[in-house]
Scaffold this motif. Structure first.
Motif, mmCIF file in Angstrom:
data_model
loop_
_atom_site.group_PDB
_atom_site.id
_atom_site.type_symbol
_atom_site.label_atom_id
_atom_site.label_comp_id
_atom_site.label_asym_id
_atom_site.label_seq_id
_atom_site.Cartn_x
_atom_site.Cartn_y
_atom_site.Cartn_z
ATOM 1 N N MET A 137 25.963 40.955 50.888
ATOM 2 C CA MET A 137 26.104 42.387 51.000
ATOM 3 C C MET A 137 27.218 42.851 50.057
ATOM 4 O O MET A 137 28.329 42.359 50.123
ATOM 5 C CB MET A 137 26.457 42.747 52.446
ATOM 6 C CG MET A 137 26.718 44.209 52.647
ATOM 7 S SD MET A 137 27.329 44.634 54.291
ATOM 8 C CE MET A 137 26.128 43.919 55.357
ATOM 9 N N ALA A 138 26.913 43.754 49.187
ATOM 10 C CA ALA A 138 27.893 44.273 48.232
ATOM 11 C C ALA A 138 28.739 45.361 48.889
ATOM 12 O O ALA A 138 28.418 45.857 49.960
ATOM 13 C CB ALA A 138 27.182 44.837 47.017
ATOM 14 N N HIS A 139 29.801 45.716 48.228
ATOM 15 C CA HIS A 139 30.644 46.817 48.673
ATOM 16 C C HIS A 139 30.276 48.064 47.874
ATOM 17 O O HIS A 139 29.648 47.975 46.826
ATOM 18 C CB HIS A 139 32.119 46.470 48.450
ATOM 19 C CG HIS A 139 32.659 45.524 49.458
ATOM 20 N ND1 HIS A 139 32.359 44.187 49.461
ATOM 21 C CD2 HIS A 139 33.475 45.721 50.514
ATOM 22 C CE1 HIS A 139 32.968 43.606 50.475
ATOM 23 N NE2 HIS A 139 33.657 44.517 51.127
ATOM 24 N N LYS A 140 30.688 49.221 48.377
ATOM 25 C CA LYS A 140 30.461 50.457 47.635
ATOM 26 C C LYS A 140 31.710 51.311 47.703
ATOM 27 O O LYS A 140 32.481 51.241 48.654
ATOM 28 C CB LYS A 140 29.230 51.194 48.123
ATOM 29 C CG LYS A 140 29.421 52.152 49.238
ATOM 30 C CD LYS A 140 28.133 52.916 49.489
ATOM 31 C CE LYS A 140 28.450 54.220 50.196
ATOM 32 N NZ LYS A 140 27.278 55.031 50.409
ATOM 33 N N ILE A 141 31.887 52.128 46.675
ATOM 34 C CA ILE A 141 33.051 52.994 46.586
ATOM 35 C C ILE A 141 32.638 54.391 47.021
ATOM 36 O O ILE A 141 31.673 54.947 46.515
ATOM 37 C CB ILE A 141 33.611 52.999 45.148
ATOM 38 C CG1 ILE A 141 34.019 51.566 44.762
ATOM 39 C CG2 ILE A 141 34.791 53.947 45.042
ATOM 40 C CD1 ILE A 141 34.500 51.403 43.331
ATOM 41 N N THR A 142 33.377 54.946 47.969
ATOM 42 C CA THR A 142 33.051 56.261 48.517
ATOM 43 C C THR A 142 33.706 57.380 47.702
ATOM 44 O O THR A 142 34.462 57.120 46.760
ATOM 45 C CB THR A 142 33.533 56.367 49.978
ATOM 46 O OG1 THR A 142 34.969 56.357 49.990
ATOM 47 C CG2 THR A 142 32.994 55.222 50.828
ATOM 48 N N ASP A 143 33.455 58.604 48.117
ATOM 49 C CA ASP A 143 34.022 59.771 47.446
ATOM 50 C C ASP A 143 35.535 59.871 47.599
ATOM 51 O O ASP A 143 36.168 60.711 46.949
ATOM 52 C CB ASP A 143 33.369 61.052 47.964
ATOM 53 C CG ASP A 143 31.919 61.188 47.527
ATOM 54 O OD1 ASP A 143 31.543 60.542 46.523
ATOM 55 O OD2 ASP A 143 31.162 61.929 48.178
ATOM 56 N N ALA A 144 36.131 59.041 48.426
ATOM 57 C CA ALA A 144 37.591 59.048 48.584
ATOM 58 C C ALA A 144 38.291 58.418 47.379
ATOM 59 O O ALA A 144 39.517 58.478 47.261
ATOM 60 C CB ALA A 144 37.976 58.318 49.870
ATOM 61 N N CYS A 145 37.527 57.843 46.460
ATOM 62 C CA CYS A 145 38.076 57.204 45.258
ATOM 63 C C CYS A 145 38.798 58.239 44.390
ATOM 64 O O CYS A 145 38.267 59.311 44.117
ATOM 65 C CB CYS A 145 36.954 56.558 44.454
ATOM 66 S SG CYS A 145 37.479 55.835 42.888
ATOM 67 N N VAL A 146 40.012 57.880 43.954
ATOM 68 C CA VAL A 146 40.790 58.748 43.064
ATOM 69 C C VAL A 146 40.906 58.142 41.666
ATOM 70 O O VAL A 146 41.734 58.560 40.871
ATOM 71 C CB VAL A 146 42.188 59.058 43.643
ATOM 72 C CG1 VAL A 146 42.080 59.862 44.930
ATOM 73 C CG2 VAL A 146 42.978 57.781 43.853
ATOM 74 N N SER A 147 40.089 57.132 41.382
ATOM 75 C CA SER A 147 40.039 56.467 40.072
ATOM 76 C C SER A 147 41.374 55.873 39.630
ATOM 77 O O SER A 147 41.752 55.980 38.468
ATOM 78 C CB SER A 147 39.510 57.434 39.001
ATOM 79 O OG SER A 147 38.182 57.798 39.288
ATOM 80 N N CYS A 148 42.067 55.230 40.566
ATOM 81 C CA CYS A 148 43.353 54.617 40.222
ATOM 82 C C CYS A 148 43.181 53.291 39.489
ATOM 83 O O CYS A 148 44.078 52.846 38.785
ATOM 84 C CB CYS A 148 44.219 54.439 41.467
ATOM 85 S SG CYS A 148 43.596 53.204 42.632
ATOM 86 N N GLY A 149 42.037 52.617 39.696
ATOM 87 C CA GLY A 149 41.760 51.360 39.013
ATOM 88 C C GLY A 149 42.257 50.110 39.711
ATOM 89 O O GLY A 149 42.062 49.006 39.215
ATOM 90 N N ALA A 150 42.882 50.256 40.868
ATOM 91 C CA ALA A 150 43.405 49.087 41.593
ATOM 92 C C ALA A 150 42.303 48.091 41.927
ATOM 93 O O ALA A 150 42.502 46.881 41.850
ATOM 94 C CB ALA A 150 44.121 49.529 42.866
ATOM 95 N N CYS A 151 41.131 48.585 42.245
ATOM 96 C CA CYS A 151 40.011 47.715 42.612
ATOM 97 C C CYS A 151 39.512 46.912 41.413
ATOM 98 O O CYS A 151 39.243 45.715 41.525
ATOM 99 C CB CYS A 151 38.876 48.538 43.199
ATOM 100 S SG CYS A 151 38.260 49.854 42.111
ATOM 101 N N ALA A 152 39.387 47.572 40.283
ATOM 102 C CA ALA A 152 38.872 46.906 39.086
ATOM 103 C C ALA A 152 39.801 45.797 38.619
ATOM 104 O O ALA A 152 39.344 44.763 38.131
ATOM 105 C CB ALA A 152 38.659 47.925 37.972
ATOM 106 N N GLU A 153 41.097 45.994 38.801
ATOM 107 C CA GLU A 153 42.081 44.997 38.372
ATOM 108 C C GLU A 153 41.964 43.685 39.138
ATOM 109 O O GLU A 153 42.275 42.629 38.603
ATOM 110 C CB GLU A 153 43.495 45.554 38.540
ATOM 111 C CG GLU A 153 43.817 46.694 37.609
ATOM 112 C CD GLU A 153 45.181 47.306 37.882
ATOM 113 O OE1 GLU A 153 45.935 46.767 38.706
ATOM 114 O OE2 GLU A 153 45.482 48.342 37.269
ATOM 115 N N VAL A 154 41.528 43.744 40.395
ATOM 116 C CA VAL A 154 41.487 42.538 41.224
ATOM 117 C C VAL A 154 40.099 41.924 41.382
ATOM 118 O O VAL A 154 39.969 40.865 41.985
ATOM 119 C CB VAL A 154 42.095 42.800 42.626
ATOM 120 C CG1 VAL A 154 43.555 43.190 42.516
ATOM 121 C CG2 VAL A 154 41.306 43.855 43.376
ATOM 122 N N CYS A 155 39.072 42.556 40.839
ATOM 123 C CA CYS A 155 37.711 42.029 40.975
ATOM 124 C C CYS A 155 37.556 40.752 40.144
ATOM 125 O O CYS A 155 37.666 40.793 38.920
ATOM 126 C CB CYS A 155 36.685 43.068 40.542
ATOM 127 S SG CYS A 155 34.985 42.487 40.732
#
Length: 56
Positions: A1-19
């Motif tokens: 099961m994958a994860h999804k990013i909701t509308d609460a995202c503020v495009s900070c990039g913290a998620c992309a850095e740790v993937c």
């Protein structure tokens, strides 16, 4: 099961850095997760300061 990013995202990039598989990229208005690449490790959700990432 994958994860999804909701509308609460503020495009900070913290998620992309740790993937570990680089499944997260900047979309038109926020970051998006490629469900086919996501390995469901949860690193993105654990590092999101806005709790904008949920299990799909």
């Amino acid at each position: 099961m994958a994860h999804k990013i909701t509308d609460a995202c503020v495009s900070c990039g913290a998620c992309a850095e740790v993937c570990p598989v680089e499944a997260i990229s900047q979309g038109d208005s926020q970051y998006v997760i490629d469900a086919d690449t996501c390995v469901d490790c949860g690193s993105c959700a654990a590092n999101c300061p806005n709790e904008a990432i949920v299990a799909e």
